[in-house]
Scaffold this motif. Structure first.
Motif, PDB file in Angstrom:
ATOM      1  N   PRO A  27     -37.747  47.782  -6.105  1.00 20.13           N
ATOM      2  CA  PRO A  27     -37.885  46.360  -5.789  1.00 20.13           C
ATOM      3  C   PRO A  27     -39.254  45.979  -5.251  1.00 20.13           C
ATOM      4  N   ALA A  28     -39.851  46.837  -4.424  1.00 17.23           N
ATOM      5  CA  ALA A  28     -41.166  46.518  -3.869  1.00 17.23           C
ATOM      6  C   ALA A  28     -42.223  46.472  -4.960  1.00 17.23           C
ATOM      7  N   THR A  29     -42.190  47.453  -5.853  1.00 16.16           N
ATOM      8  CA  THR A  29     -43.159  47.463  -6.957  1.00 16.16           C
ATOM      9  C   THR A  29     -42.962  46.265  -7.863  1.00 16.16           C
ATOM     10  N   ALA A  30     -41.703  45.914  -8.131  1.00 13.54           N
ATOM     11  CA  ALA A  30     -41.425  44.755  -8.975  1.00 13.54           C
ATOM     12  C   ALA A  30     -42.009  43.486  -8.378  1.00 13.54           C
ATOM     13  N   LEU A  31     -41.796  43.269  -7.081  1.00 11.24           N
ATOM     14  CA  LEU A  31     -42.329  42.073  -6.425  1.00 11.24           C
ATOM     15  C   LEU A  31     -43.855  42.093  -6.394  1.00 11.24           C
ATOM     16  N   ASP A  32     -44.430  43.268  -6.180  1.00 13.69           N
ATOM     17  CA  ASP A  32     -45.895  43.372  -6.177  1.00 13.69           C
ATOM     18  C   ASP A  32     -46.476  43.007  -7.537  1.00 13.69           C
ATOM     19  N   LEU A  33     -45.835  43.458  -8.596  1.00 14.55           N
ATOM     20  CA  LEU A  33     -46.318  43.149  -9.944  1.00 14.55           C
ATOM     21  C   LEU A  33     -46.187  41.665 -10.247  1.00 14.55           C
ATOM     22  N   ILE A  34     -45.097  41.052  -9.813  1.00  9.33           N
ATOM     23  CA  ILE A  34     -44.930  39.603 -10.013  1.00  9.33           C
ATOM     24  C   ILE A  34     -46.074  38.851  -9.351  1.00  9.33           C
ATOM     25  N   GLU A  35     -46.387  39.248  -8.113  1.00  7.64           N
ATOM     26  CA  GLU A  35     -47.451  38.566  -7.372  1.00  7.64           C
ATOM     27  C   GLU A  35     -48.826  38.852  -7.973  1.00  7.64           C
ATOM     28  N   GLU A  36     -49.103  40.107  -8.288  1.00  5.49           N
ATOM     29  CA  GLU A  36     -50.438  40.504  -8.723  1.00  5.49           C
ATOM     30  C   GLU A  36     -50.789  39.983 -10.110  1.00  5.49           C
ATOM     31  N   HIS A  37     -49.809  39.999 -11.023  1.00  6.68           N
ATOM     32  CA  HIS A  37     -50.105  39.678 -12.416  1.00  6.68           C
ATOM     33  C   HIS A  37     -49.523  38.342 -12.878  1.00  6.68           C
ATOM     34  N   GLY A  38     -48.952  37.579 -11.968  1.00  2.00           N
ATOM     35  CA  GLY A  38     -48.424  36.271 -12.348  1.00  2.00           C
ATOM     36  C   GLY A  38     -47.300  36.362 -13.355  1.00  2.00           C
ATOM     37  N   VAL A  39     -46.374  37.286 -13.124  1.00  2.00           N
ATOM     38  CA  VAL A  39     -45.230  37.457 -14.030  1.00  2.00           C
ATOM     39  C   VAL A  39     -44.452  36.154 -14.131  1.00  2.00           C
ATOM     40  N   THR A  40     -44.103  35.782 -15.363  1.00  2.00           N
ATOM     41  CA  THR A  40     -43.376  34.525 -15.584  1.00  2.00           C
ATOM     42  C   THR A  40     -41.908  34.736 -15.958  1.00  2.00           C
ATOM     43  N   HIS A  41     -41.581  35.909 -16.518  1.00  3.70           N
ATOM     44  CA  HIS A  41     -40.220  36.178 -16.980  1.00  3.70           C
ATOM     45  C   HIS A  41     -39.808  37.592 -16.614  1.00  3.70           C
ATOM     46  N   THR A  42     -38.539  37.759 -16.308  1.00  6.66           N
ATOM     47  CA  THR A  42     -37.967  39.098 -16.240  1.00  6.66           C
ATOM     48  C   THR A  42     -36.462  38.997 -16.416  1.00  6.66           C
ATOM     49  N   LEU A  43     -35.850  40.148 -16.670  1.00 10.04           N
ATOM     50  CA  LEU A  43     -34.401  40.224 -16.857  1.00 10.04           C
ATOM     51  C   LEU A  43     -33.922  41.513 -16.214  1.00 10.04           C
ATOM     52  N   GLY A  44     -32.844  41.413 -15.439  1.00 10.81           N
ATOM     53  CA  GLY A  44     -32.301  42.599 -14.800  1.00 10.81           C
ATOM     54  C   GLY A  44     -30.801  42.539 -14.695  1.00 10.81           C
ATOM     55  N   VAL A  45     -30.216  43.675 -14.370  1.00  7.82           N
ATOM     56  CA  VAL A  45     -28.784  43.707 -14.083  1.00  7.82           C
ATOM     57  C   VAL A  45     -28.591  43.199 -12.658  1.00  7.82           C
ATOM     58  N   PRO A  46     -27.384  42.772 -12.305  1.00  4.64           N
ATOM     59  CA  PRO A  46     -27.163  42.166 -10.989  1.00  4.64           C
ATOM     60  C   PRO A  46     -27.633  43.000  -9.808  1.00  4.64           C
ATOM     61  N   ALA A  47     -27.471  44.314  -9.855  1.00  3.72           N
ATOM     62  CA  ALA A  47     -27.902  45.148  -8.734  1.00  3.72           C
ATOM     63  C   ALA A  47     -29.410  45.035  -8.513  1.00  3.72           C
ATOM     64  N   MET A  48     -30.163  44.903  -9.593  1.00  3.23           N
ATOM     65  CA  MET A  48     -31.614  44.723  -9.479  1.00  3.23           C
ATOM     66  C   MET A  48     -31.944  43.370  -8.871  1.00  3.23           C
ATOM     67  N   ILE A  49     -31.238  42.341  -9.321  1.00  2.00           N
ATOM     68  CA  ILE A  49     -31.478  40.990  -8.795  1.00  2.00           C
ATOM     69  C   ILE A  49     -31.188  40.962  -7.298  1.00  2.00           C
ATOM     70  N   ALA A  50     -30.093  41.605  -6.893  1.00  2.00           N
ATOM     71  CA  ALA A  50     -29.751  41.640  -5.468  1.00  2.00           C
ATOM     72  C   ALA A  50     -30.810  42.382  -4.665  1.00  2.00           C
ATOM     73  N   ALA A  51     -31.333  43.472  -5.204  1.00  7.23           N
ATOM     74  CA  ALA A  51     -32.318  44.279  -4.481  1.00  7.23           C
ATOM     75  C   ALA A  51     -33.631  43.533  -4.279  1.00  7.23           C
ATOM     76  N   ILE A  52     -34.148  42.901  -5.328  1.00  7.23           N
ATOM     77  CA  ILE A  52     -35.422  42.183  -5.165  1.00  7.23           C
ATOM     78  C   ILE A  52     -35.226  40.934  -4.305  1.00  7.23           C
ATOM     79  N   THR A  53     -34.022  40.363  -4.344  1.00  3.30           N
ATOM     80  CA  THR A  53     -33.731  39.192  -3.518  1.00  3.30           C
ATOM     81  C   THR A  53     -33.803  39.545  -2.039  1.00  3.30           C
ATOM     82  N   GLU A  54     -33.104  40.600  -1.652  1.00  3.48           N
ATOM     83  CA  GLU A  54     -33.070  40.959  -0.230  1.00  3.48           C
ATOM     84  C   GLU A  54     -34.452  41.342   0.284  1.00  3.48           C
ATOM     85  N   LEU A  55     -35.241  42.016  -0.527  1.00  5.37           N
ATOM     86  CA  LEU A  55     -36.592  42.387  -0.095  1.00  5.37           C
ATOM     87  C   LEU A  55     -37.495  41.164  -0.019  1.00  5.37           C
TER      88      LEU A  55
END
Length: 416
Positions: free
Chosen positions: A222-250
């Motif tokens: 989750p930390a790497t995912a959020l870092d990549l969104i911020e660093e590279h201006g990610v516009t789209h992603t898709l995940g399973v619910p457990a992934m969505i919950a993990a990046i949400t809480e972080l």
């Protein structure tokens, strides 16, 4: 109908110098991707593989995985993505059942090497062989009915089944996907889920077709995912619910700048309403969308955009409406279509529906009838075409995935 070579050709024409793949500070342009896919075809042929041979991949996400996913079928080979979480007996079964010619892997294959003609190790050996290989012409002998991939899915009983998806199946679903993702050349797609899973490769063809950028996340963090969104201006992603919950809480506890994230989709299994509610708070400028389907449908059949705006409405529990180009209906045990609101089995039809199960005609006949794929999921469709999955045992609506259900109890636990 186009084949896998057509997205590559279009990207080369409209964005040759644009970034195709970004990973760990390495950048591959679409011109470079085209060249690498041609050399990949030459490399595999140099290992003795012929058109139609099955090439197995056992690896984490990487730039090489992405180019194999598109480049091997574009050259007429059949990809067999293997689940990295499977034990050796399951992997052995898939390799033997598919009669795989080669195995490309980022790990010690052990006894699996005895089941194929050759093993190519990622990344070192792969890169060495690729550099030395002559480029082969892509698209020769490939038609819309050519088998593109065998995707092994476990099911609830019996041995794993190889889902046969043709170029027509996967190209059609790329169009279906783009009808909800609305990709453009300026988009940046973060590949969050593992690429052996349909959720991981769901956006690959559409991303190439629009010459947008894709970032394969090697393994979910989750930390790497959020870092990549911020660093590279990610516009789209898709995940399973457990992934969505993990990046949400972080994100709620250690926030990043995630304003670039335009669309966040989830699928593959049920999601509790409270997860979406919290995620919407953590990503306030992001649109949430629920997608539903199965490996057999390549994989999407329905979608629900702006889901986060309907959480307090009955419709917020639905899987959305049939995607453009797909038909959905509810049938009884005899295959008769039921009226709006009646509960029965969910069936889907469209150019995305699999050719069948590899060398399993009886199982194929059980689920493919008159062009309709019978999912095994129970559901109902309302008067406006919204699909609701139903757990008949609990007599309740769920936001489900493939034969898996959630409950209000789980939502209550999540709130506390």
């Amino acid at each position: 109908m186009p084949t896998f070579v057509d997205p590559l050709k279009r990207a080369l024409q409209i964005g040759a110098e644009r970034t195709a793949i970004l990973s760990e500070n390495n950048r591959t342009t679409y011109r470079e991707l085209w060249v690498r896919c041609g050399k990949l075809a030459g490399m595999v042929a140099g290992q003795g593989a012929a058109l139609g041979d099955r090439i197995a991949i056992l690896a984490e996400n990487s730039p090489q995985y992405l180019e194999m996913y598109v480049g091997l079928p574009a050259a007429g080979f059949v990809i067999v993505p293997l689940n990295t979480r499977h034990a050796e007996p399951e992997l052995r079964y898939a390799l033997e059942d598919a009669e795989a010619k080669l195995l490309i892997t980022d790990r010690d294959p052990g006894a699996l090497s005895d089941l194929v003609d050759a093993v190519i190790r990622l990344p070192g050996e792969y890169e060495e062989l690729l550099a030395a290989a002559p480029a082969a012409e892509l698209g020769v002998g490939v038609t819309e009915d050519t088998l593109a991939g065998l995707f092994y899915t476990g099911g609830t009983t019996g041995a794993s089944k190889g889902v046969m998806l043709s170029h027509r199946n996967l190209i059609s679903n790329a169009f279906h996907n783009m009808s909800i993702a609305l990709l453009s050349q300026d988009d940046v797609w973060l590949i969050l889920a593992p690429m052996f899973h349909a959720a991981g490769t769901n956006g690959v063809l559409g991303g190439i077709w629009t010459a947008s950028c894709q970032i394969p996340l090697r393994a979910f963090d989750p930390a790497t995912a959020l870092d990549l969104i911020e660093e590279h201006g990610v516009t789209h992603t898709l995940g399973v619910p457990a992934m969505i919950a993990a990046i949400t809480e972080l994100q709620l506890t250690e926030p990043r700048n995630v304003e670039s994230l335009r669309l966040l989709r989830h699928g593959g299994s049920p999601i509790a309403t409270e997860v979406v509610r919290r995620a919407s708070g953590a990503f306030p400028t992001t649109e949430f969308a629920h997608v539903y389907g199965a490996t057999e449908t390549a994989p999407l059949v329905s979608g629900f955009r702006n889901e986060h705006l309907c959480l307090d409405e009955p419709r917020g529990r639905s899987c959305g409406q049939a995607l453009v180009g797909v038909q959905l209906k509810i049938v009884d045990k005899d295959g008769n279509e039921l009226s709006a609101g009646e509960v029965g089995e969910v069936a889907a039809k469209g150019p995305n529906i699999m050719q069948g199960y590899w060398r399993k005609p009886e199982q194929t006949e059980e689920v493919l009838r008159d062009g309709w794929y019978h999912t095994g999921d129970l559901g109902r469709i309302d008067a406006d075409g919204y699909l609701y999955l139903v757990d008949r045992a609990k007599d309740m609506i769920v936001t489900g995935g493939e034969n898996v259900y959630c409950s209000e109890v789980e939502e209550a636990l999540y709130k506390h």
